[in-house]
Design a protein around this motif. Structure first.
Motif, PDB file in Angstrom:
ATOM      1  N   ALA A 158      44.264  34.691  34.301  1.00 51.08           N
ATOM      2  CA  ALA A 158      42.915  34.122  34.361  1.00 51.08           C
ATOM      3  C   ALA A 158      42.970  32.619  34.618  1.00 51.08           C
ATOM      4  N   LEU A 159      43.898  31.947  33.952  1.00 53.08           N
ATOM      5  CA  LEU A 159      44.040  30.502  34.155  1.00 53.08           C
ATOM      6  C   LEU A 159      44.477  30.190  35.580  1.00 53.08           C
ATOM      7  N   LEU A 160      45.496  30.881  36.061  1.00 55.17           N
ATOM      8  CA  LEU A 160      46.007  30.615  37.405  1.00 55.17           C
ATOM      9  C   LEU A 160      44.968  30.957  38.475  1.00 55.17           C
ATOM     10  N   ALA A 161      44.308  32.098  38.304  1.00 57.64           N
ATOM     11  CA  ALA A 161      43.320  32.518  39.300  1.00 57.64           C
ATOM     12  C   ALA A 161      42.119  31.580  39.311  1.00 57.64           C
ATOM     13  N   SER A 162      41.668  31.167  38.109  1.00 58.91           N
ATOM     14  CA  SER A 162      40.517  30.261  38.050  1.00 58.91           C
ATOM     15  C   SER A 162      40.869  28.896  38.612  1.00 58.91           C
ATOM     16  N   GLY A 214      35.430  30.303  44.752  1.00 58.83           N
ATOM     17  CA  GLY A 214      34.770  29.849  43.534  1.00 58.83           C
ATOM     18  C   GLY A 214      34.174  30.970  42.716  1.00 58.83           C
ATOM     19  N   LEU A 215      34.093  32.161  43.305  1.00 55.66           N
ATOM     20  CA  LEU A 215      33.551  33.296  42.564  1.00 55.66           C
ATOM     21  C   LEU A 215      34.478  33.713  41.409  1.00 55.66           C
ATOM     22  N   VAL A 216      35.775  33.407  41.546  1.00 51.53           N
ATOM     23  CA  VAL A 216      36.714  33.807  40.486  1.00 51.53           C
ATOM     24  C   VAL A 216      36.441  33.046  39.191  1.00 51.53           C
ATOM     25  N   PRO A 217      36.452  31.685  39.206  1.00 49.74           N
ATOM     26  CA  PRO A 217      36.134  30.989  37.962  1.00 49.74           C
ATOM     27  C   PRO A 217      34.702  31.238  37.505  1.00 49.74           C
ATOM     28  N   ALA A 218      33.783  31.400  38.478  1.00 49.75           N
ATOM     29  CA  ALA A 218      32.393  31.678  38.113  1.00 49.75           C
ATOM     30  C   ALA A 218      32.283  33.021  37.395  1.00 49.75           C
ATOM     31  N   GLY A 266      37.174  31.472  25.380  1.00 48.31           N
ATOM     32  CA  GLY A 266      37.768  30.753  26.501  1.00 48.31           C
ATOM     33  C   GLY A 266      38.803  29.737  26.057  1.00 48.31           C
ATOM     34  N   THR A 267      38.547  29.089  24.928  1.00 47.34           N
ATOM     35  CA  THR A 267      39.516  28.139  24.387  1.00 47.34           C
ATOM     36  C   THR A 267      40.818  28.839  24.038  1.00 47.34           C
ATOM     37  N   SER A 290      44.066  27.871  26.344  1.00 52.26           N
ATOM     38  CA  SER A 290      45.069  27.129  25.577  1.00 52.26           C
ATOM     39  C   SER A 290      46.355  27.926  25.442  1.00 52.26           C
ATOM     40  N   TRP A 291      46.223  29.216  25.177  1.00 51.21           N
ATOM     41  CA  TRP A 291      47.407  30.083  25.065  1.00 51.21           C
ATOM     42  C   TRP A 291      48.163  30.088  26.397  1.00 51.21           C
ATOM     43  N   ALA A 292      47.412  30.248  27.494  1.00 54.53           N
ATOM     44  CA  ALA A 292      48.041  30.300  28.815  1.00 54.53           C
ATOM     45  C   ALA A 292      48.716  28.977  29.163  1.00 54.53           C
ATOM     46  N   MET A 293      48.058  27.855  28.844  1.00 53.51           N
ATOM     47  CA  MET A 293      48.655  26.550  29.106  1.00 53.51           C
ATOM     48  C   MET A 293      49.936  26.367  28.303  1.00 53.51           C
TER      49      MET A 293
END
Length: 339
Positions: A268-272, A286-290, A320-321, A325-328
């Motif tokens: 999700a992080l990489l795709a967004s 932009g539809l992915v993060p949206a 979302g946090t 945060s976990w992904a980062m």
């Protein structure tokens, strides 16, 4: 609990309290430690015969003073200094330096938790009955502030924790991981205890060694704890960033692959991020993060309606946090720390 049920439970708990060593790692837990200790030590009279250690990592608040004050009512409680500061170091220290020849079970408690009656005795009893090397229990998140409530309402759902068995789970049985409650001391020491280089995820790393050794981990869904989640975006982000780093360390150490529910936040992080980067030149990206934001917004609205509270609107931001945060943390550990 009625009197008859209480007497029946006491008869069913036939473990020797002198064979139990309990430890609570602490670091600046003044807001929670008194509630935690009282929930652990009030109930069965035999609880006063259990050795309970609060291993403090150098608190700058009133944690140690609170524990020392409570020791007047609970003389089996003592405070020790944990120079390693981390939870993993605290539990190892208790097992190595404060167990006696008669200690059979090591019980780990969390200062952020509220425990059911006779929790420590029940953990030891379940270890004795199942002959498991480790015992884990479900966590039911409960909040007090508005953000804590939203956090609690979302964390035990698939959108929060990804459906972990110990997050609100209801089935007892053998598992490969869970929230640590207790250990057979001989097994814990034979496996070398926790890897004290882990600030987070030391439990999952230890569970991996348990299963590789052929030993068993049992989840007792009848002995549930209440957990108070982080109360702000900042503290939640720091917590989950460290969780992500810890998971990456475990994956690297044991050459494991992520489960799907663990891989989704990273994807999700990489795709967004990629979608945001490409959207100025290719707007459909932009539809992915949206879309991701829309899912979080829907979760907020659903939670607010379900619990009939405006606090539920913070569930999406809390979720979302956790994800980001976990992904980062996972990516930072994987890409940089490993080098």
């Amino acid at each position: 609990m009625d009197t008859h049920a209480h007497k029946t439970e006491m008869r069913s708990l036939d473990v020797d309290p002198a064979a139990i060593l309990a430890v609570i790692p602490t670091l600046n837990e003044a807001d929670h430690i008194e509630t935690c200790l009282k929930s652990l030590l009030e109930g069965d009279p035999r609880l006063k015969d259990i050795s309970l250690i609060v291993a403090d990592g150098g608190s700058s608040d009133q944690t140690v003073e609170i524990v020392q004050r409570l020791a007047a009512a609970y003389p089996n409680t003592r405070t020790i200094n944990n120079p390693g500061r981390l939870q993993s170091a605290a539990v190892n220290l208790a097992a190595d330096a404060h167990a006696t020849p008669g200690t059979r079970w090591l019980v780990r408690c969390d200062a952020h938790s509220i425990y059911p009656p006779n929790f420590i005795l029940k953990v030891a009893q379940a270890l004795k009955d199942t002959k498991a090397a480790s015992l884990v229990v479900p966590m039911d998140a409960v909040g007090q502030t508005c953000f804590e409530k939203a956090n609690a309402w979302i964390v035990d759902t698939p959108l929060g924790s990804g459906g972990s068995a110990h997050r609100g789970g209801t089935a007892s049985g053998y598992v490969d991981h869970g929230h640590h409650a207790g250990f057979e001391l001989k097994s814990f020491q034979a496996l070398g205890g926790y890897d004290a280089s882990f600030s987070h995820n030391e439990d999952a790393e230890y569970d991996r060694r348990v299963t590789l050794s052929g030993r068993k981990i049992y989840m007792d869904a009848t002995n549930r704890i209440q957990y108070v989640p982080r109360g702000s975006v900042t503290t939640l982000a720091k917590q989950y960033f460290r969780y992500g780093r810890g998971r990456a360390k475990t994956v690297h150490k044991h050459k494991m692959q992520l489960k799907l529910r663990q891989a989704i936040p990273v994807l999700a992080l990489l795709a967004s991020g990629l979608g945001l980067a490409l959207s100025p030149v290719f707007w459909p990206a932009g539809l992915v993060p949206a879309g991701y934001i829309a899912v979080l917004a829907a979760a907020s609205l659903f939670t607010a309606i379900k619990f009939r509270s405006v606090c539920g609107l913070l569930a999406g931001p809390a979720s979302g946090t956790m994800h980001m945060s976990w992904a980062m943390g996972f990516l930072c550990e994987t890409l940089f720390a490993r080098r």
